[in-house]
Write an enzyme that holds these catalytic residues in place. Structure first.
Site, PDB file in Angstrom:
ATOM      1  CB  CYS A 376      -0.978  -0.095   1.339  1.00 33.28           C
ATOM      2  SG  CYS A 376      -2.562   0.733   0.531  1.00 33.28           S
ATOM      3  CG  HIS A 502      -3.605  -3.574   3.237  1.00 29.00           C
ATOM      4  ND1 HIS A 502      -2.405  -2.938   3.932  1.00 29.00           N
ATOM      5  CD2 HIS A 502      -4.299  -2.472   2.618  1.00 29.00           C
ATOM      6  CE1 HIS A 502      -2.486  -1.739   4.028  1.00 29.00           C
ATOM      7  NE2 HIS A 502      -3.549  -1.394   3.328  1.00 29.00           N
ATOM      8  CD  GLU A 504      -1.202  -6.196   5.325  1.00 28.72           C
ATOM      9  OE1 GLU A 504      -1.024  -6.466   3.935  1.00 28.72           O
ATOM     10  OE2 GLU A 504      -1.412  -5.058   5.735  1.00 28.72           O
TER      11      GLU A 504
END
Ligand code: GLN
Length: 531
Positions: A376, A502, A504
């Site tokens: 990001c 993102h 993650e």
């Protein structure tokens, strides 16, 4: 009809209630039950989206674009199951809904009160989440005794009355502190905390006791006696090396049997083999990699929770252990610290503080050929770095940091320019991304169409795509519908990928995210290459 497990916390905060609840979830899921989870947050913010990560830790983003408490990340990782906006409910949302209804006149002249209106709204939301599941595990944020959590506790007390005793249990997570001077474990705080729960009409069925030392049978019996729970329902939660060991630790003590018995549930199925295998791999790494996360909230680990977890998953997939260093990008020794790392990750972020340091961190990773993953804001920094240092666009910037920059390589979309509200006004949630054939990203993912979660306002400015490509930074992933750049990468580097989304949030211990797996693999190659 669903059964409910309510998880409350006592004595102090940060006892790992979220991990406890998630572990229960995993155990029940391993029994072939359909499990869902929910977090009730007593604060008045509508969502944690506008809260400072220093105070609140990471904001977790769900597929449907809700900005939620980081515990939902644990739920997703432990259950290997997506949550939605309904799985996190804050006092802010409850009051917001009630006041809106009141203004519309929907209460028909009645006085609007905490009981039954606030509690009713809370109960409705819990029931809605539980629909269609065998068990709903509901975690109440905060600590018993806080003023804010009272309406939530009252609501969960009422639910037992509504749905019957056999369909609801209460699990209370407390602390049994060890007093060094007298070499004793103390039960008093737990007694007091259970007393507080009883005052409001809740009797815990199970106690989960956080402790540094093992609890003897006598101590468990004493706790049980004072708190009215059978000794088998006093569960010891010793500090463990990894959160992923917690479900196994509970299983050894028969916790899930207790829950099944109390809820009158029957299940002969049991499968924790994959989880056991995970913990085994976690505990027997064949090598180590040093990874640096270069950000600005380096003192607060919770601020990058999902990133830390995803790196850990990526490491497990490579049979190694990741030693993750959080490096402050404004530190004078940034270059030195990053140079000793085998991989550099720049996480997401907002606001201008630390931005020049991050751009500098990109430069270091690029020039020193250190595997790089920009997430990001990290990707945006990679774009700015290439623009400034390779494309000759002096002082190129994101309009987030320099509104008047001559080269707005990162900027707002036209339609976003008039948005004034701060909460929930970003590109949020899941979007499809098309990958370029032959790109590194495509080879890492092993496919050409992916879905990833977003949380940002600014975008790569398409006007600069060509200039960036000439500078060696290629757009290799795109949200086709919006013509938005999602992934950039370099070909003249062992591993250099920046993603606007993102990843993650989608990494799971049992299904590590390809980007993190690939990043750790590249880092590992660097180590091997150097030896
Ligand atoms: N601040 C940047 C934006 O809003 C990046 C956000 C992020 O990293 N999550 O676009």
């Amino acid at each position: 009809m669903a059964k409910y497990v309510f998880v409350t916390g006592g004595v102090v905060s940060s006892l790992g209630k979220g991990i406890t609840a998630s572990s229960l979830g995993r155990l029940l899921k391993s029994r072939n039950l359909k499990v869902t989870m929910m977090k009730l947050d007593p604060y008045l913010n509508v969502d944690p989206g506008t809260m400072n990560p220093y105070q609140h830790g990471e904001v977790f983003v769900t597929v449907d674009g809700a900005e939620t408490d980081l515990d939902l990340g644990h739920y997703e990782r432990f259950l290997d199951q997506n949550m939605t906006r309904d799985n996190n409910c804050t006092a802010g949302q409850i009051y917001d809904a009630i006041i809106t209804k009141e203004r519309k006149g929907e209460f028909l002249g009645k006085t609007v009160q905490v009981i039954p209106h606030v509690t009713g709204e809370i109960k409705n939301r819990i029931r809605k989440v539980a629909e269609g599941y065998d068990v709903a595990i509901v975690e109440v944020g905060g600590t018993v005794g806080d003023i804010e959590s009272l309406p939530f506790l009252e609501a969960i007390r009422q639910i037992r009355l509504d749905v019957g005793r056999d369909n609801v249990i209460y699990v209370h997570v407390t602390l049994v502190p060890y007093i060094k001077a007298s070499e004793e474990l103390k039960t008093k705080p737990t007694q007091h905390s259970v007393g507080k729960l009883r005052e409001i009409g809740i009797e815990p069925d199970i106690l989960v006791c956080r402790t540094e030392k093992e609890l003897s049978r006598e101590l468990k019996a004493k706790l049980g006696l004072f708190c009215s729970v059978p000794v088998e329902a006093v569960i010891e939660a010793l500090d463990v090396k990894s959160i992923y060991e917690v479900p196994l630790m509970f299983q050894r003590q028969g916790l899930e049997e207790q829950i099944l018995m109390l809820l009158r549930l029957r299940s002969y199925h049991r499968n924790m083999a994959d989880w056991r295998d995970l913990v085994e791999r976690l505990n027997s790494p064949q090598a180590h990699v040093n990874l640096a996360v270069a950000g600005k909230y380096v003192e607060v680990r919770d601020a990058y929770k999902s990133i830390s977890e995803a790196l850990l998953h990526g490491a497990i997939a490579n049979h190694v252990k990741a030693e993750v260093q959080f490096v402050d990008v404004d530190s004078a020794s940034l270059e030195e610290q990053l140079s000793s790392a085998q991989g550099v990750l720049i996480p997401g972020g907002f606001g201008s503080r630390g931005i020049e340091g991050k751009i500098n961190a990109v430069r270091i990773a690029r020039t020193k050929k250190i595997p790089f993953l920009g997430i990001c804001l990290g990707m945006q920094c990679a774009v700015i770095e290439a623009a400034r240092n390779l494309a000759g666009l002096k002082k190129a910037n994101s309009t987030e940091f320099d509104k008047k920059t001559l080269y707005p390589v990162i900027s707002l979309l036209e339609e976003q320019k008039n948005v004034k509200n701060f909460g929930g006004t970003m590109r949020l949630g899941i979007y499809q991304c098309q990958l370029k054939k032959g790109s590194r990203a495509a080879s890492v993912y092993g496919k050409l169409a992916i879905m990833e979660r977003h949380r940002h306002r600014f975008e790569l400015n398409n006007k600069y795509r060509q200039k960036l490509a000439r500078a060696g930074l290629f757009v290799v992933g795109e949200y086709k519908k919006g013509h938005l750049a999602e992934i950039v990468e370099r070909k003249d580097h062992p591993f250099f990928i920046g993603v606007q989304f993102h990843p993650e949030f989608q990494s799971r211990p049992l299904r590590p995210h390809p980007l993190f797996r690939g990043f750790v693999e590249a880092a590992l190659k660097k180590t091997l290459g150097e030896k």
